[in-house]
Design a protein around this motif. Sequence first.
Motif, PDB file in Angstrom:
ATOM      1  N   GLU A   1      10.246   2.870   9.982  1.00 58.70           N
ATOM      2  CA  GLU A   1       9.607   2.104   8.918  1.00 58.70           C
ATOM      3  C   GLU A   1       9.789   0.600   9.102  1.00 58.70           C
ATOM      4  O   GLU A   1       8.840  -0.191   8.914  1.00 58.70           O
ATOM      5  CB  GLU A   1      10.151   2.534   7.551  1.00 58.70           C
TER       6      GLU A   1
ATOM      7  N   LEU B   1       1.957   8.842  11.506  1.00 59.73           N
ATOM      8  CA  LEU B   1       2.094   7.390  11.463  1.00 59.73           C
ATOM      9  C   LEU B   1       0.803   6.727  10.976  1.00 59.73           C
ATOM     10  O   LEU B   1       0.835   5.738  10.235  1.00 59.73           O
ATOM     11  CB  LEU B   1       2.462   6.852  12.845  1.00 59.73           C
TER      12      LEU B   1
ATOM     13  N   SER C   1       8.918  13.177   8.358  1.00 56.98           N
ATOM     14  CA  SER C   1       9.226  11.996   7.539  1.00 56.98           C
ATOM     15  C   SER C   1      10.533  11.333   7.979  1.00 56.98           C
ATOM     16  O   SER C   1      10.725  10.132   7.754  1.00 56.98           O
ATOM     17  CB  SER C   1       9.302  12.385   6.064  1.00 56.98           C
TER      18      SER C   1
ATOM     19  N   GLN D   1      -0.470   2.363   3.334  1.00 56.27           N
ATOM     20  CA  GLN D   1      -0.034   0.987   3.147  1.00 56.27           C
ATOM     21  C   GLN D   1      -1.230   0.038   3.034  1.00 56.27           C
ATOM     22  O   GLN D   1      -1.217  -0.906   2.216  1.00 56.27           O
ATOM     23  CB  GLN D   1       0.865   0.563   4.317  1.00 56.27           C
TER      24      GLN D   1
ATOM     25  N   TRP E   1       0.579   7.171   7.171  1.00 58.22           N
ATOM     26  CA  TRP E   1       1.504   6.254   6.501  1.00 58.22           C
ATOM     27  C   TRP E   1       0.906   4.846   6.454  1.00 58.22           C
ATOM     28  O   TRP E   1       0.932   4.174   5.419  1.00 58.22           O
ATOM     29  CB  TRP E   1       2.838   6.236   7.236  1.00 58.22           C
ATOM     30  N   THR E   2       0.326   4.412   7.580  1.00 58.12           N
ATOM     31  CA  THR E   2      -0.254   3.070   7.637  1.00 58.12           C
ATOM     32  C   THR E   2      -1.493   2.968   6.755  1.00 58.12           C
ATOM     33  O   THR E   2      -1.698   1.941   6.078  1.00 58.12           O
ATOM     34  CB  THR E   2      -0.607   2.713   9.088  1.00 58.12           C
TER      35      THR E   2
ATOM     36  N   ILE F   1       9.526   8.830  10.522  1.00 57.23           N
ATOM     37  CA  ILE F   1       8.848   7.700   9.882  1.00 57.23           C
ATOM     38  C   ILE F   1       9.864   6.788   9.203  1.00 57.23           C
ATOM     39  O   ILE F   1       9.745   5.554   9.257  1.00 57.23           O
ATOM     40  CB  ILE F   1       7.789   8.210   8.889  1.00 57.23           C
ATOM     41  N   ASP F   2      10.877   7.378   8.580  1.00 55.26           N
ATOM     42  CA  ASP F   2      11.928   6.556   7.958  1.00 55.26           C
ATOM     43  C   ASP F   2      12.642   5.707   9.007  1.00 55.26           C
ATOM     44  O   ASP F   2      12.965   4.534   8.763  1.00 55.26           O
ATOM     45  CB  ASP F   2      12.929   7.446   7.234  1.00 55.26           C
ATOM     46  N   ASP F   3      12.893   6.307  10.192  1.00 51.25           N
ATOM     47  CA  ASP F   3      13.565   5.564  11.262  1.00 51.25           C
ATOM     48  C   ASP F   3      12.698   4.421  11.801  1.00 51.25           C
ATOM     49  O   ASP F   3      13.215   3.409  12.272  1.00 51.25           O
ATOM     50  CB  ASP F   3      13.937   6.507  12.410  1.00 51.25           C
TER      51      ASP F   3
ATOM     52  N   LEU G   1       7.419  -0.478  11.805  1.00 55.45           N
ATOM     53  CA  LEU G   1       6.027  -0.408  11.373  1.00 55.45           C
ATOM     54  C   LEU G   1       5.678  -1.584  10.460  1.00 55.45           C
ATOM     55  O   LEU G   1       4.590  -2.170  10.577  1.00 55.45           O
ATOM     56  CB  LEU G   1       5.772   0.918  10.656  1.00 55.45           C
ATOM     57  N   LYS G   2       6.581  -1.937   9.580  1.00 56.39           N
ATOM     58  CA  LYS G   2       6.318  -3.072   8.685  1.00 56.39           C
ATOM     59  C   LYS G   2       6.332  -4.393   9.456  1.00 56.39           C
ATOM     60  O   LYS G   2       5.549  -5.299   9.155  1.00 56.39           O
ATOM     61  CB  LYS G   2       7.352  -3.097   7.565  1.00 56.39           C
TER      62      LYS G   2
END
Length: 668
Positions: free
Chosen positions: A382, A426, A375, A433, A429-430, A378-380, A385-386
């Motif tokens: 994010e 990843l 995680s 979303q 996470w997507t 993923i935070d790094d 990704l957005k």
Amino acid sequence: MRHLHQRIQLYTQGNDTYIFVPPDTPGAQSLTVHRSSGELVLNPPHSLPPSARRTGKLIYGILGIISLSLSEYVITVTGREFKGQLMGHDVYRATDFDLLPLGPNINVFNPPHPVEAHLLALVRSHLMGGVFLFSYTWDLTRRLQAQWENREQDASKPFWETADDRFFWNKFLQTRLIELTMGNTSQNLGPYILPIMYGTFDLRSAALHGRTMQICLISRRSRFRAGTRYFRRGIDHNGHVANFNETEQLLLVEDDIAAGGPRTAGGDIGTQMSFVQTRGSAPLFWAEVNTLRYKPDLQIMDLQDTSDMMRRHLQEQVLIYGDQALVNLVNRKGHEQPVKEAYERYVAQLDLPSVRYQYFDFHNECKHMRWERISILIDDLEADLKRYGYFHVKSNQPEDVQLQRGTVRTNCMDNLDRTNVVQAALAKWTLNQQLKALGILSNDGSIDAYEGISKDFNEMWADHADAIANAYGGSGALKSDFTRTGKRTRKGAMEDGVKSLLRYFKNNFFDGARQDGFDLVAGNWVPRKTPASSLFLVTDPRPLITRSMPVAASFSLFMICAGLTLPRTSDYSLFYYFLLWLTLLSISLVFIFIHGIDYVSWPRLVPSTDYIYYTGPGFRSAHHGKGFGGENAPKTRSGTSISAKWLNSGKKRVGIAVVEEGEKKRVD
């Protein structure tokens, strides 16, 4: 798009021709292949010669034509397995193949020359060992967004013309058919040119909060710089990297009829979403040299065009996918450290505006089975990704809802195990979303809370990881227990140990022939029409003492085992017997270990000597396996170690020029 023939009946006229007749397409032109000349001719509809004889073979597609040392062969798909239906389009895996010789006196099961038999075995092994996928009505080689953006101009084009060149695995085999079709309206072989993709396909249905959906996972393997784990690393002089895979996760959601949404054709799929990631070897000139040791020697080559080739590769990624986030999972210490440092050095030198580098010390951050710490990565990522987003269209709207404007490119040393874990995280996470954007999940929801869909998701990614790892590394993926269950277990760690040993044996003793199969089918090496010029493929040019050591070791071990069953008068009666054979066994094993390179199964079609004996600037961790002198062993004038001079013998004997993958190579 124009159609492809889904079933073809094979007819023959003695030993003169093969005639391919599509029985299910009224008015279709049959295809005649003249065996003596190799000429391909389309026939008028309903013009089958009276002397033609039906063979009983039902063909599901023509893979292409390959030229070996004695004859050319038409490769056909004779078995297929239904894998699923994607938006109304059937997807198949090719399960069986047939090689039809053009030479009139060639028997594919008993070739008249050992070289031809060896080459045929390489082709068969490659075909039966790969996962080859195809569809007659859907372009599997292209991601959903690329198809949607080009849908109007591609509507009337044949499949072979719109296929992604990187993932058109049998492009070289189809060269003859494509060349005859291009610019020749009277010889349109398009319906016979079936693009095959090497990769994975998995489709699962799910229901969540009253909405029916499908999750599909497709991985596409590039045909450029393709091969096995240790014989294809890094980048080549065309900017292609080893083990490049494009992975696409599709989310297909049916219309919510209760909410008044209109029903649509093709399975009522109203919402289509796609998320694409890529993986590929670190874009440097580097390799790991097998020496029979568990950890090979690391070789990094600082060539003059390293920066240019890395730039070329990354700019191509930007052109195709948009902005790039380069996630590097290579260890910061130990054996892998030089790869990390070289990668970072060149990326910093290039300083490309659309490329961002992100390092994550996977083994250090996740040690002691703390896998939840992914995680942190993923935070790094994010914000990226957005910003990149994902592709989103609705069937009842002419415009897209959203385009994916960038991808995450992930690599570790092999681009297998650590990469699989990160890409799955990843993707999850997507997916969360996407489901939130559709209102299926709440803002703080996750698929982890729903056992059915969570299990299917984990199994899909674990099966996908195993397929890629088998194709490249020779065993299933490591850490797959975490991908399947979300937990790292001791049982999984033990299974990883078994897989690692399996990889060791395959990579050292079997991958040479596998690599030759890749190079032969991809067209990286084309044999002469004189088998005698390729006898190096079926002979062992190593010195007698080198070949004799495994025999001596095996016989010594046999005699030691036999000695354990012999009667004895005292505990010391067989002392000298065992001493003799243990000494001989030890000498043999020490010799094999010191000359480890001589006992590795190396590829013979495109030799690996360019990096084994590289002496230019760069980094070399060690010089094991090159004989008693190691790095200082006696050399020939060309710089090759005398103890392993045989490695160059095949190349010299047939005059092969070592050129880069992706180019057509011919030995004349």
